[in-house]
Design a protein around this motif. Sequence first.
Motif, PDB file in Angstrom:
ATOM      1  N   TYR A  64       4.367  -0.264  -1.703  1.00 32.79           N
ATOM      2  CA  TYR A  64       4.769  -0.760  -2.606  1.00 32.79           C
ATOM      3  C   TYR A  64       3.739  -0.777  -3.904  1.00 32.79           C
ATOM      4  N   GLU A  65       2.784   0.262  -3.503  1.00 30.62           N
ATOM      5  CA  GLU A  65       1.787   0.603  -4.648  1.00 30.62           C
ATOM      6  C   GLU A  65       2.506   1.317  -5.465  1.00 30.62           C
ATOM      7  N   GLY A  66       2.242   0.860  -7.098  1.00 31.21           N
ATOM      8  CA  GLY A  66       2.882   1.733  -8.519  1.00 31.21           C
ATOM      9  C   GLY A  66       4.638   0.754  -8.754  1.00 31.21           C
ATOM     10  N   LEU A  67       4.435  -0.418  -7.504  1.00 32.97           N
ATOM     11  CA  LEU A  67       6.296  -1.252  -8.415  1.00 32.97           C
ATOM     12  C   LEU A  67       5.879  -2.505  -8.907  1.00 32.97           C
ATOM     13  N   PRO A  68       5.617  -2.836  -9.690  1.00 30.30           N
ATOM     14  CA  PRO A  68       5.811  -3.891 -10.301  1.00 30.30           C
ATOM     15  C   PRO A  68       5.053  -5.292  -9.682  1.00 30.30           C
ATOM     16  N   VAL A  69       4.674  -6.025 -10.250  1.00 30.80           N
ATOM     17  CA  VAL A  69       4.040  -7.158  -9.017  1.00 30.80           C
ATOM     18  C   VAL A  69       4.444  -8.379  -9.208  1.00 30.80           C
ATOM     19  N   PRO A  70       5.078  -9.284  -8.460  1.00 29.39           N
ATOM     20  CA  PRO A  70       6.058 -10.140  -9.322  1.00 29.39           C
ATOM     21  C   PRO A  70       4.600 -11.623  -9.134  1.00 29.39           C
ATOM     22  N   ALA A  71       5.381 -11.638 -10.280  1.00 24.37           N
ATOM     23  CA  ALA A  71       5.131 -14.279 -10.346  1.00 24.37           C
ATOM     24  C   ALA A  71       5.332 -14.882  -9.284  1.00 24.37           C
ATOM     25  N   ASN A  72       4.938 -15.751  -8.945  1.00 21.83           N
ATOM     26  CA  ASN A  72       5.210 -16.609  -8.116  1.00 21.83           C
ATOM     27  C   ASN A  72       5.080 -16.419  -6.399  1.00 21.83           C
ATOM     28  N   SER A  73       4.134 -15.165  -6.786  1.00 16.10           N
ATOM     29  CA  SER A  73       4.496 -15.294  -4.906  1.00 16.10           C
ATOM     30  C   SER A  73       3.244 -15.210  -4.545  1.00 16.10           C
ATOM     31  N   SER A  86      -2.293   0.664 -21.806  1.00 17.71           N
ATOM     32  CA  SER A  86      -0.852  -0.031 -21.097  1.00 17.71           C
ATOM     33  C   SER A  86      -0.726  -0.732 -22.302  1.00 17.71           C
ATOM     34  N   ALA A  87       0.525  -0.996 -22.829  1.00 16.41           N
ATOM     35  CA  ALA A  87       0.899  -1.828 -23.438  1.00 16.41           C
ATOM     36  C   ALA A  87       0.930  -3.531 -23.003  1.00 16.41           C
ATOM     37  N   VAL A  88       1.158  -4.289 -24.127  1.00 14.91           N
ATOM     38  CA  VAL A  88       1.428  -5.904 -23.503  1.00 14.91           C
ATOM     39  C   VAL A  88       2.771  -6.111 -23.481  1.00 14.91           C
ATOM     40  N   GLY A  89       3.152  -6.726 -22.316  1.00  9.63           N
ATOM     41  CA  GLY A  89       4.572  -6.562 -22.491  1.00  9.63           C
ATOM     42  C   GLY A  89       4.406  -5.600 -21.260  1.00  9.63           C
ATOM     43  N   GLU A  90       4.296  -4.865 -21.116  1.00 11.02           N
ATOM     44  CA  GLU A  90       5.169  -4.003 -19.670  1.00 11.02           C
ATOM     45  C   GLU A  90       4.300  -4.362 -18.268  1.00 11.02           C
ATOM     46  N   PRO A  91       4.602  -4.826 -17.170  1.00 12.67           N
ATOM     47  CA  PRO A  91       5.044  -5.450 -15.835  1.00 12.67           C
ATOM     48  C   PRO A  91       3.522  -4.546 -15.327  1.00 12.67           C
ATOM     49  N   ILE A  92       2.740  -5.719 -14.429  1.00 11.67           N
ATOM     50  CA  ILE A  92       1.659  -4.485 -14.611  1.00 11.67           C
ATOM     51  C   ILE A  92       1.616  -4.154 -12.342  1.00 11.67           C
ATOM     52  N   ARG A  93       1.181  -3.240 -11.643  1.00 11.50           N
ATOM     53  CA  ARG A  93       1.809  -2.680 -10.780  1.00 11.50           C
ATOM     54  C   ARG A  93       0.495  -3.066  -9.708  1.00 11.50           C
ATOM     55  N   PHE A  94       1.392  -3.043  -8.756  1.00 10.25           N
ATOM     56  CA  PHE A  94       0.284  -2.921  -7.583  1.00 10.25           C
ATOM     57  C   PHE A  94      -0.399  -1.972  -7.306  1.00 10.25           C
ATOM     58  N   GLY A  95      -1.645  -1.382  -7.130  1.00  7.18           N
ATOM     59  CA  GLY A  95      -2.596  -0.710  -7.328  1.00  7.18           C
ATOM     60  C   GLY A  95      -2.718  -0.033  -8.517  1.00  7.18           C
ATOM     61  N   ALA A 143      -3.465  -5.498  -7.847  1.00  4.10           N
ATOM     62  CA  ALA A 143      -3.032  -6.546  -6.836  1.00  4.10           C
ATOM     63  C   ALA A 143      -2.803  -5.990  -5.794  1.00  4.10           C
ATOM     64  N   ASN A 144      -2.390  -6.573  -4.757  1.00  6.15           N
ATOM     65  CA  ASN A 144      -2.296  -5.423  -3.463  1.00  6.15           C
ATOM     66  C   ASN A 144      -1.086  -6.599  -2.864  1.00  6.15           C
ATOM     67  N   PHE A 145      -0.830  -5.993  -2.000  1.00  2.00           N
ATOM     68  CA  PHE A 145       0.331  -5.842  -1.339  1.00  2.00           C
ATOM     69  C   PHE A 145       0.077  -6.968  -0.138  1.00  2.00           C
ATOM     70  N   LEU A 146       0.818  -8.438   0.318  1.00  2.54           N
ATOM     71  CA  LEU A 146      -0.119  -8.944   0.788  1.00  2.54           C
ATOM     72  C   LEU A 146       0.558  -8.406   2.177  1.00  2.54           C
ATOM     73  N   ASP A 147       0.782  -7.571   2.858  1.00  2.00           N
ATOM     74  CA  ASP A 147       1.391  -7.357   4.193  1.00  2.00           C
ATOM     75  C   ASP A 147       0.627  -6.169   4.187  1.00  2.00           C
TER      76      ASP A 147
END
Length: 267
Positions: A175-184, A104-113, A164-168
Amino acid sequence: MAAYSPRVLLGNWEEVLRQEEIQLSVSKDGFIHFGDTVMLLNPDKKSSVENHPGAHGSLSLAIYLDITSVYSVESLQGPCGVSAVEALDPVGRNTFCILSVDGSAVGEPIRFGQNFGLGTTGGVSDQMFYLASDHKSFTRFAKISCLQEVFLTDELSFLTCWQANFLDPQLRLEYEGLPVPANSKIVITHCHTNRSLAIPRNFWTRSYFGKEHEVICHTYLDSHKAEEDKNYWVIVTGNPSDEGGTMINTANPHPGGTGKNEFSEET
């Protein structure tokens, strides 16, 4: 004669570390990206009833510095240890870079999973080290808790991959495959062993900066099969309205949260 203290022993080293303040990446879209410079925080435990110091406050993941490292930065060699510290200002030892391990390129969001790496930022040593873990064995285990060890190594491998895994857990697949939010709040899991990064807070280690908490890989589950707050992490970014500041005081509890200040003393 002046009394001995760690501050006397450290001398100019502590001053150097204080000067090595690092500016965190600012997230313009609210997500974490490959290449970001961040802090990893185990957030404040307001519900804790433990009496020992440090049981309640937020803790940041940091490079563990022993006496050899204190006297010579160049002597820092892998594998080396990690610890959790009460310092919440971004400096060399507690800031990390989000690394791509799948092209993955620099600047792309990391995703759950999605697999990613965590590398040191160079504030303590010119050599980059990578956060790693491995199955517990007779020769490799956390020195105090005797659980699965977390360490820093200078070699990239499957031992340095995290997700990274979603909290719940009930919404995790959604949520798998969705971008990981900052500060959460999220859960960070070691890919090879499928155990989650944790700070139990009742195991101490001593560095030349004082008492620090042991960091391990161990999944703590409650009666609902959900991870406990020992496994909660917040990937902290910079504050766009305060150069050199962080978003600690504006962190949300989870993606789509209420925006309540998770680190404030207010209830």
